[in-house]
Design a protein around this motif. Structure first.
Motif: not given
Length: 183
Positions: A128-154
């Motif tokens: 499965t392809t995973y992407y570097v992701n800012l969990f919680g987004g720009e407003n309430s980040p909880s850290g960078f992890k991996s996620y399966t969707s590339s949407t918003g993970n740029l």
């Protein structure tokens, strides 16, 4: 011309070598890069978050000086992939995790795609392809992890520009000696 001695000085204007966004993957190899969130509000740090499964975030005060944030090195691997490391610790992507290892052969080889100045950093984990992701987004980040969707993970990638004098790389004058002779 006759004298007992004189000094020669040069006045040069040198830029501080601001950080510039990387817009082409070919500019990554061997570079030291700051990895920032999509909106450039948060930098991905090397330190682990409290659960150990991701990387800490740090609020970015200024794009002019990113030196206080973790700088990541992109080392080109085979097949157009890259190892990403900081101070000898290589990134390892797992299922919703982003950890580090000191052993390069256990590190993840990432695929990097850059479109419109934004980087998609991905790898295959358990088919499965995973992407570097800012969990919680720009407003309430909880850290960078991996996620399966590339949407918003740029991510935005910044490299320190060379110091220049009038647009030409500056090699400096310090430590050089010159002799002027009148024969």
């Amino acid at each position: 011309f006759q004298t007992e001695g004189f000094s020669v000085y040069a006045v040069v204007t040198v830029t501080d070598g601001d950080y510039q966004r990387i817009t082409d993957v070919k500019d990554l190899a061997g570079q030291s890069v700051a990895i920032l969130s999509n909106g450039a509000k948060y930098a991905m740090m090397a330190e682990a978050i409290s659960d150990g499964n991701g990387r800490k975030t740090e609020l970015v005060a200024s794009l002019a000086d990113l030196s206080e944030y973790t700088i990541w090195t992109f080392e080109q691997n085979t097949g157009g992939t890259y190892y990403i490391s900081s101070n000898g610790s290589y990134l390892v992507m797992g299922v919703q995790t982003l950890t580090t290892t000191e052993t390069k052969n256990k590190a993840t080889a990432f695929t990097i795609t850059i479109k419109n100045g934004l980087a998609e950093i991905s790898a295959s984990v358990s088919r499965t392809t995973y992407y570097v992701n800012l969990f919680g987004g720009e407003n309430s980040p909880s850290g960078f992890k991996s996620y399966t969707s590339s949407t918003g993970n740029l991510q935005q990638l910044y490299v320190k520009a060379e110091q220049t004098e009038d647009g030409v790389p500056f090699t400096g004058l310090d430590g050089k000696s010159y002799v002027i002779a009148n024969l």
